[in-house]
Design an enzyme around this catalytic site. Structure first.
Site: not given
Length: 333
Positions: A31-32, A226, A228, A259, A268
């Protein structure tokens, strides 16, 4: 020459006092990781990635997002992804989907989702750019979506973006993050993931944010992190989280993702790099690093670029897959 962690030897485990015995790696690559990709990734390739990561032992593999296709065209096939997973016998409770609003929740429920995630921003500017509404309104909408999802028997996770810094507003006060986190927890989110969307966090900053969240009354076992790796701080930040008692960390196989609404956001934290560090710390994850690497190499090959994972680069991979072919994604094109 083909090498593997088994051939080279995994890191020697050295336990440090105060660290958890076990950690949950929450996989967000499908997803991300894929949401900002401009070239369309076939549905079959997404489903294979999710199934491969699940087979590798990852307990949660986020599947997709029910956002408007106008916002993120890459994820326009969200219902098809869930349908394919369901047809393959997957447990959809292990494959949460992101929903931005009531319409997204409706679509997710129609597709059979049994776990969803809502998201808000710690800052006003990003809320308006990412959600087309103010920060307070976004929190209110997320709360109502959470209430509806829980009433439907669906588990809800919360995300907070721009926790450590915002490219338009600069540093973010930990107290502001704590307030939004408490709002999501009070609404019924079983877990709230705090996101370093542009990767500016440092270990000390992680400690300050977690202290503020605890002061706001949110239990540590309801917090995930989470990161990056924009400034190379992701693993150091994970270690700071471990020392503070956090036991769930988001990661993306192959380090893919960013993003689409924050231009300075880079990839990520790579799942492979996180697994390598946790192994060296003697922390159990239940994940097969070899299998995770294979899945990561397949997806980065499909995207047409090398894996940014430092572990993969160090191992100088030349993977054959189970059929003796390179994991170049050709069968999924």
């Amino acid at each position: 020459m083909t090498r593997s962690p088994a051939a080279l030897g995994l890191p020697v485990a050295h336990r440090s006092p105060g660290l958890p015995d076990r950690v949950t790696v929450y996989e967000v690559g499908a997803r991300d990781g894929l949401q900002a990709e401009k070239a369309r990734v076939p549905t079959a390739a997404k489903v294979r990635l999710i199934r491969d990561l699940t087979a590798a032992g990852l307990p949660v593999v986020e599947a997709t997002s029910f956002v408007s296709p106008r916002w993120i065209p890459q994820l326009a096939d969200a219902a098809d992804v869930l349908a394919a997973l369901r047809e393959a016998g997957a447990d959809l409770s292990r494959h949460p989907v992101l929903v931005p609003n009531d319409r997204g929740l409706d679509r997710a429920l129609d597709a059979g989702a049994s776990a969803v995630a809502v998201f808000v921003s710690a800052t006003e500017t990003f809320a308006r750019r990412n959600l087309a509404m103010g920060r307070s309104e976004a929190v209110e909408v997320a709360g109502k979506v959470t209430e509806r999802a829980l009433a439907a028997g669906v588990r809800v996770r919360g995300y907070v973006s721009m926790v450590f810094g915002d490219p338009w507003e600069g540093p973010v006060r930990p107290e502001r993050v704590a307030e939004v986190t408490r709002d999501l927890a009070d609404a019924g989110c079983h877990e709230v993931s705090l996101g370093d969307t542009i990767g500016v966090g440092t270990p000390g900053h992680v400690g300050a944010v977690l202290a503020a969240v605890a002061e706001a009354g949110v239990a540590r076992d309801r917090i995930a992190l989470h990161f990056h790796d924009t400034y190379g701080q992701a693993l150091a930040n994970v270690h700071a989280g471990l020392l503070a008692g956090v036991t769930t960390f988001d990661a993306s196989v192959g380090g893919i993702g960013g993003c689409p609404y924050a231009g300075s956001a880079t990839g990520n934290l790579a799942t492979e790099d996180l697994l390598w560090m946790l192994t060296g710390l003697g922390i159990e994850t239940g994940v097969d690093l070899d299998a995770a690497m294979r899945a990561g190499l397949r997806v980065t090959a499909l995207l047409g670029r090398p894996s940014p994972s430092r572990v993969v680069q160090a191992l100088d991979r030349d993977w054959p897959d189970g059929d003796g072919d390179r994991p170049d994604g050709d069968r999924d094109r």
